[in-house]
Write an enzyme that holds these catalytic residues in place. Structure first.
Site, PDB file in Angstrom:
ATOM      1  CB  ALA A 241      29.827  -8.340  24.947  1.00 56.13           C
TER       2      ALA A 241
ATOM      3  CG  ASP B 260      22.108 -15.332  24.498  1.00 49.60           C
ATOM      4  OD1 ASP B 260      22.548 -16.499  24.450  1.00 49.60           O
ATOM      5  OD2 ASP B 260      22.787 -14.346  24.202  1.00 49.60           O
TER       6      ASP B 260
ATOM      7  NE  ARG C  45      33.342 -10.712  25.278  1.00 48.78           N
ATOM      8  CZ  ARG C  45      33.512 -11.934  25.732  1.00 48.78           C
ATOM      9  NH1 ARG C  45      34.179 -12.153  26.838  1.00 48.78           N
ATOM     10  NH2 ARG C  45      32.999 -12.967  25.080  1.00 48.78           N
TER      11      ARG C  45
ATOM     12  CG  ASN D 215      25.602 -16.105  13.829  1.00 51.14           C
ATOM     13  OD1 ASN D 215      24.819 -16.260  12.894  1.00 51.14           O
ATOM     14  ND2 ASN D 215      25.222 -16.242  15.092  1.00 51.14           N
TER      15      ASN D 215
ATOM     16  CB  CYS E  48      44.197 -30.431  -2.037  1.00 53.01           C
ATOM     17  SG  CYS E  48      44.272 -28.770  -2.720  1.00 53.01           S
TER      18      CYS E  48
END
Length: 937
Positions: free
Chosen positions: A377, A403, A414, A476, A531
């Site tokens: 985007a 990419d 978008r 990221n 847990c």
């Protein structure tokens, strides 16, 4: 066109997580008029069409001129002399098949405007703004004015007196600490300085824990008004309109006489307005550049304006109240940066930009070599801006974009360079092709490489040293940190930006001037304890992560492990004996299905195990009335006491689990399934469910520490394996959230909601489950356009070579609530070595070749550092390898030989520079030191 109320979730996937279904359904009934199809108008139209309103009409009487090509990305040189609206129509219509787009080439009039719920004016006169604004206000039509002049922009909104906002910000209610409250009427509340309250006019607030005026703690919510200072650009805007009305033109480019005339008008008005301080330089700079037309400015203001259209249509988020002015005059070149430059139009596609920055700067832009990482985007929006401003579009210029992803349908909402026919193709290739069509002069190369240590053979020393700069359009943190490190290593500037729904940020990194992006922050605090996932969930996020783990274990890891065993029998003794029970069962020959009926039987038995047997076992170990050693109830606080479920073939969720699980189980064995619920129910009637009795010998872990300790002990018994299975390959699955036909999300939703029912946790619908389990980042085109515009304004400054940090901006913006913070970047932190100050940008650069053309020995290197920097190296690291800590015999070896010896590996051929970390006798305990960057001969 779809029926009203139906939303194409595949197309609008990421935007739905910003706006929600109800807001988008309201948008689907709205008709919007956008007047003016120059760069700003087409930017607004593009974003509004992508958002999914009912219809958009674009209006323009004008014909395409050279200056339009500076920012109007749907106009080509072949369109010169033709109507702008008509020429843009085909490209605008292709953006979204769900929106009806039409062009109007006649003038604006009352009959036209009354057909729409929202009217947007761009490139309009003050007279038209007043006349049509009054018309829209009187008829309940939402009215927006947007305009840019060079490096200045404005936005105005009037949604009428009866407009109601249904959700101000899409967030949980905000809170703020109070410093003091005045006793006047109305009272003034002052918040503490350590945080921004984020409130806006009209917000209703409640008070609690007030001391001294305790009566406030019990009153109903109170509406507030935020106190702000007067902004002088309102006066400047009015003066510019006055100049245009009088002269019938904008001020001339770099015209001193026009600038002084505009300034005289401003002074006259200021005699009445009486601003505390009149910025005369801002007035002159506006006059000098008002004829400019800049793609980044139009991207930013256009993104904001389109977001206001969405607010008007959806009643989601707080509208602008009512004026916004923005300038980026700090981008302008200083006198010593102008060179031999002309600002006159010369009938090129860059005339609108040359009017602001001059021809010399344009030529410099065209020679730039830039590396764009990411073609999603933000990457698409950056490439659009790069093409329009001419980055890398001249002799010697180059854009390299990489990419590794391929285009998916959910991208189309978008990532506006892509169309439905591009689905499945590489993003970088299609994006590069699209911008070549925008500007055929652009030199661009597309790669499909992931940027990491494995691609340093492509993006190595020679590649980075040949660049002028880098732009990060990544999704990221880890990739950003890696790219940031490469930019520091090679002393290159970096433009970085990111979005989260209506929020966005930008960062510019300039060598030796600003701080860098910095190391990754630890995300361990956000990790769900094991847990909790296994035995004690208390939120839907926990059950969804548990369901995702179940999917990965059953349908990906188990088939992968079995296939590994087929290739390497020793794999079982090394790996499977320590935990993969599913794979062990397969290899022992106990679970391979022969047909579809076996798959259904497996799914039904798995249901019984997960939602009945394991819960009964947990309650056997920890009964509902269990107490801790301190006498407190065990099942309290975040520990929800579960209850087992009884399978019911008439329960929709129960059957959805069986259908999805059976089909997925069949797929990993190559067995075709079905979604025929009636036939599956008949198979279920014959399934035998083994009886289950909880065992007292089973140990259930209450803490992660217990689980880790038990895992360390493990089990070394891999069991006996059925050799007949070794030639039978399985088919692992990679989780794909956006394919509604693959049963992946069907399984996740059903598995999670059943476990939620076990623990009395409210269930989540498919949409919410997809966002959480798929780790989807909410996204919308408006924010993406705005952030790319801001990044490219910083690009201007970087290319110009601004040396003053006060010229640069870091931005934090939330378009939902008009939260705009643009601040000066931070300077790099300094540290000292032997009394001398350094920053992260400093290094000890060493050419590894001696005068006799031989490579330096390690001893030569240490002597070089001592002679040049007066520092004595006492130890030296290469990565985690200890190269030197006093070993005399290594001093006679070449540096590269020492590296090979210590690392027991060859230096890759592409490696031209070794980064060595020293420790010095003069300051051995220093936490930070500049690295030695050793250039291999």
């Amino acid at each position: 066109m779809e029926n009203i109320g139906e939303i194409d979730e595949g197309f609008y996937s990421r935007q739905l997580y910003v706006l929600g279904h109800e807001a988008m359904q309201r948008m689907g009934t709205a008709s919007v008029l956008i007047a003016g199809m120059r760069g700003l108008g087409v930017e607004i139209a593009k974003n509004v069409i992508l958002s999914g309103v009912k219809s958009v009409t674009v209006q323009d009487e004008g014909r395409t001129e050279w200056t339009d090509l500076s920012s109007q990305f749907f106009l080509r040189e072949s369109h010169l002399g033709q109507n702008r609206a008509t020429c843009s129509l085909q490209q605008l219509s292709a953006l979204n098949p769900h929106v009806r787009v039409s062009a109007h080439t006649g003038p604006l009039d009352e009959d036209l405007l009354l057909q729409f719920e929202v009217v947007v004016l761009t490139d309009s006169s003050l007279g038209d703004q007043k006349r049509f604004g009054e018309l829209c206000h009187s008829h309940g039509i939402k009215f927006i004015v947007a305009d840019t002049k060079g490096l200045c922009g404005q936005l105005f909104c009037d949604f009428g007196e009866a407009f109601e906002v249904l959700d101000q910000n899409g967030e949980m209610p905000a809170s703020a600490m109070i410093q003091n409250i005045s006793k006047g009427n109305p009272g003034v509340v002052v918040c503490t300085d350590d945080q921004k309250h984020g409130f806006s006019d009209g917000t209703k607030v409640s008070f609690s824990e007030i001391q001294g005026m305790t009566e406030l703690n019990s009153i109903d919510p109170v509406e507030i008004t935020v106190r702000v200072s007067t902004f002088s650009f309102n006066l400047l805007n009015f003066s510019l309109h006055s100049f245009v009305k009088k002269e019938q033109r904008l001020p001339g480019v770099r015209s001193q006489s026009d600038a002084e005339a505009l300034l005289a008008t401003v002074r006259e008005l200021n005699a009445v307005a009486q601003l505390e301080q009149l910025d005369e330089d801002a007035v002159r700079n506006l006059s000098f550049t008002a004829q400019g037309d800049l793609a980044p400015m139009n991207a930013f203001i256009g993104g904001l304006a389109a977001q206001e259209v969405i607010k008007a249509c959806s009643r989601k988020f707080m509208p602008l109240q009512q004026w916004l002015y923005f300038d980026a005059l700090e981008c302008l070149p200083q006198d010593d940066q102008l060179g031999e430059s002309s600002f006159s139009a010369v009938c090129t596609r860059y005339d609108g930009q040359i009017a602001v920055f001059g021809s010399a700067f344009q030529e410099k832009l065209e020679r730039q070599k830039y590396f764009l990482v990411g073609a999603g985007a933000i990457g698409c929006e950056l490439l659009k801006n790069f093409a329009l401003i001419g980055l890398g579009a001249g002799e010697g210029g180059q854009i390299t974009v990489t990419d590794m992803d391929f285009i998916e349908r959910s991208n189309l909402n978008r990532q506006f360079l892509f169309r439905s026919q591009d689905i499945g193709k590489p993003k970088s290739e299609i994006a590069a092709k699209a911008v070549r069509e925008m500007n055929p002069q652009v030199n661009i190369t597309a790669h499909q490489n992931r940027l990491d240590a494995d691609s340093e053979g492509v993006y190595g020393y020679d590649f980075f040293t040949g660049l002028d700069g880098v732009a990060a359009a990544l999704d990221n943190v880890e990739a950003r940190v890696y790219l940031d490190g490469r930019c520091i290593q090679h002393q290159k500037p970096m433009l970085e930006g990111g979005t989260l729904g209506s929020k966005c940020h930008t960062l510019v990194v300039v060598p030796h001037l600003t701080e860098s992006y910095g190391p990754a922050k630890s995300s361990s605090n956000n990790a769900i304890p094991l847990c909790t996932l296994k035995n004690f969930p208390h939120r839907i996020e926990h059950t969804l992560q548990w369901a995702r783990d179940q999917f990965e274990g059953l349908f990906k890891q188990t088939p992968e492990n079995v296939n590994l065993f087929l290739r390497d029998a020793g794999f079982v003794e090394r790996t499977l004996g320590h935990g993969d029970a599913e794979a062990l069962e397969v290899l022992r020959g106990g679970q391979r299905p022969a047909n579809w009926e076996d798959c259904v039987s497996w799914a039904r038995c798995k249901w019984e195990t997960l939602y009945n047997n394991e819960i009964r076992q947990l309650l056997h170990c920890f009964p509902a009335d269990q107490v801790t050693s301190t006498g407190l109830p065990f099942w309290s606080g975040s520990k929800r006491c579960p209850h087992p479920l009884t399978f019911d073939p008439n329960n929709t969720t129960h059957m959805e689990y069986v259908v999805a699980a059976a089909n997925l189980y069949g797929q990993i064995y190559g067995i075709k399934g079905t979604t025929d619920v009636a036939s599956i129910r008949k198979i279920l009637e014959k399934v035998h469910i083994p009886s289950f009795t909880p065992k007292s010998s089973v140990k259930i872990h209450v803490t992660d520490e217990e689980m880790q300790e038990d895992k360390k002990r493990g089990s070394d018994d891999a069991g006996e394996f059925n050799l007949l299975l070794f030639s039978m390959q399985m088919y692992p699955m990679d989780f794909e959230k956006d394919d509604d036909t693959n049963f992946h999300m069907d399984y996740i939703v059903a598995a999670s909601n059943l476990r939620a029912e076990n623990y009395d946790i409210p269930a989540a619908d498919r949409h919410q489950s997809k966002r959480i389990a798929g780790r989807i980042i909410p996204a919308i085109a408006t924010t993406t356009a705005a952030v790319a515009g801001l990044m490219c304004l910083e690009l201007y400054k970087v290319v110009l070579g601004h040396k003053n940090i006060s010229s640069y901006r870091t931005a934090y913006i939330n378009l939902a609530v008009q939260y705009f913070v643009l601040s000066q970047p931070s300077r790099p932190q300094q540290f000292q070595v032997a009394g001398k100050k350094y920053t992260l940008w400093d290094d000890f650069l060493v050419e590894g070749r001696r005068g006799d053309q031989q490579e330096m020995t390690l001893g030569d290197l240490l002597q070089y550092i001592k002679d040049k920097y007066n520092l004595n190296v006492c130890s030296l690291f290469y990565g985690t390898a200890f190269l030197y800590s006093g070993q005399q015999e290594r001093l006679q070896q070449s540096v590269s030989d020492v590296v090979r010896m210590v690392t027991k590996a060859d230096i890759p051929p592409h490696k031209k520079m070794l980064e060595l970390v020293p420790s010095f006798e003069e300051d051995e305990d220093c936490e930070s030191v500049p690295p030695i960057r050793y250039l291999l001969p």
